[in-house]
Design an enzyme around this catalytic site. Sequence first.
Site: not given
Ligand code: IVH
Length: 707
Positions: A127, A129, A131, A237, A325, A430, A433, A448, A454
């Site tokens: 699914e 991710k 943002d 999710y 990613k 450094c 200092c 340093c 320092c």
């Molecule tokens: S699952 C235990 N699913 O990504 C795992 N996270 O980098 C719980 N996020 O803190 C997260 N979309 O804020 C999950 N489809 C998705 C997500 C997701 C965005 C975020 C979430 C998490 C962060 C981790």
Amino acid sequence: MSKSRTAVEDLSEDAAREELAALASQLAAANTAYHAEDAPELSDAEYDTLKRRNAAIEARFPELKREDSPSDQVGAAPADGFGKVNHAVRMLSLGNAFEAEEIAEFDTRIRRYLGLADDAPLPYTAEPKIDGLSLSLRYEGGTLMQAATRGDGAVGENVTANARTIDDIPVTLSGAPEMLEVRGEVYMSHADFQALNARQAERGGKTFANPRNAAAGSLRQLDPQITKSRPLRFFAYAWGEVSEPLADSQMGAIRRLEELGFQTNPLTALCDGPTEMLAHYASIEEQRATLDYDIDGVVYKVDDLDLQRRLGFRSTTPRWAIAHKFPAELAWTRLEAIDIQVGRTGALSPVARLLPVTVGGVVVSNATLHNEDYIAGRDAKGEAIRDGKDIRVGDWVQVYRAGDVIPKIADVDLSKRPEDAKPYAFPATCPECGSDAIREEGDAVRRCTGGIVCPAQAVEKLKHFVSRAAFDIEGLGAKQVEQFYRDGWIKEPSDIFDLEKNYGAGLQQLKNREGWGEKSASNLFAAIAEKRTIPLGRVIFALGLRHVGEAASNLLARHYGTWDAFETAMRAAADETGTAWDDLLGIDGVGAVMARSLVTSFAQEAERASIERLVAHLTIQAAARPDTEGSPVAGKTVVFTGTLERMTRAEAKARAEALGAKVSGSVSARTDIVVAGPGAGSKEKKARDLGVELMDEDAWLALIGQA
Ligand code: IVH
């Protein structure tokens, strides 16, 4: 409130300073009462009067405007304005992958951990991710009782009133488990983000760099009316504490959340393995530009919830999920200068000062250059990066951002290099200092050698000490620490606790300085006094030792329990052949590098003396061991030998450790239990000889209640 006040035009500078300080603390107290304690002390009108008075004084004396001015707290509320929420189930982050091969490795790792054959079915969900920022919604009896941000994963901020204003978040549910924590992402659509920024600009308000910042800024408002006016959305999710399972698969749970009235992401799919996962990734990446919200990758999760449970967690991430990613965003610009910053541990970090350029919607003017090898075109192993091209001031460089991380430099365009550009000479002393800056063998970083002599190191250490996850002293932030350090009032952490004794007499000294009044000084002393009693994990983290982060500090605190036990162990562990060293390395999450850093710090006379001076001021609270409470094997040393049939070695070890047991590879008189499977040999015999408790795998599972 009816008290008559001097007209702003008639205020003297001193009186104005005093009053701004008083207003800041009065408004802060009112905010806490209203938001954190749900017990307002002022009417809205009274609150507004105070805010207007504050603004009027600031307008007349702009130079007196405080760092913590209430006027600035509309756009970005201070975290202290929110109540704290302990998450019943920790909110975790995700491990990252960037390359396709890493997805196959992820699948292999899971199969190996679970002891699954290569061809055994192992479906995953895939699914987008999102943002945005994560939020946990707690429903009791079907009613939304609490909403909390992730915070540090263990403790978040209470944003219940704000969450209630979001349309995608139902306030009541029907047919839900009695207790249900729904987790997901708060985000803002592109269209709403643009409209919001346009509105803000028109009103002369704060504009946001991207939709995520806008979503975070809008959710974390002290005034829920402001949140209500912002178009926030929510995708569910995941879940935290539940009184009964939502389903037996991830996909089933997502469907259930949908039935309960939550929005779930329509691009969620079930995949039968890495090939399908990568195909779905490619399809999501293709659709990315047409989506009306930001996504930064694809999340894969093991679909079977029983397997998720068996896989469990590492210290901050689940073993059963990973974020794949999208590639970073890129732009070319000119490198105008290289500055060197000196950090808390003395590391000299080169920073690129760039001709500002927009990368993926954010203006970038600084980027990290990591270390001198990186500038010279080599990696940590001495191998060429960027085809061996070095980086010089004046070069055209390619800047990239991957997710939230600090921008980096990916490439150099040699055809645009100025003729007079010279290779960068990394300083051997450094810049702060003047002490020698040396590179130890095997260390990529030049450091340093000035230690707390320092100023940069001392100040950075102090800033770390007062930071949120450490001592978190209200009224003592980075700016104040710098000021007090410059004055020679605070040179090391213990001086903070002597501040009142040494400089508080009659409050005269503080009173006469810019930004300080009698009230703010006494507030500061009270805030310092409050932190004399403090949990062990925070103290360990606050020491700012290399490689010892917040999660590790808490692990150490839980393992040793008390400061005395911790300190004694750190001294004893200096002997790397002794049991204290083995015990330290036996903590899941502590490796040799961290262990050595801990031991070295406690072995250095000056550092140890400074720590002792600090500890003398404190009452350090012992760490609770919630994870292993009631565990029949907490504190026991267990050895697994022979073939395990119902789980792999890795799984057995992780589960035992999660219950507070220590897993060792060899049997000795200190071993408590030996779990022997078929084919066990010398270890089983040794256990018999030594009279150590011996059991088979079934008996072990019965003992830990997982039969
Ligand atoms: S699952 C235990 N699913 O990504 C795992 N996270 O980098 C719980 N996020 O803190 C997260 N979309 O804020 C999950 N489809 C998705 C997500 C997701 C965005 C975020 C979430 C998490 C962060 C981790």
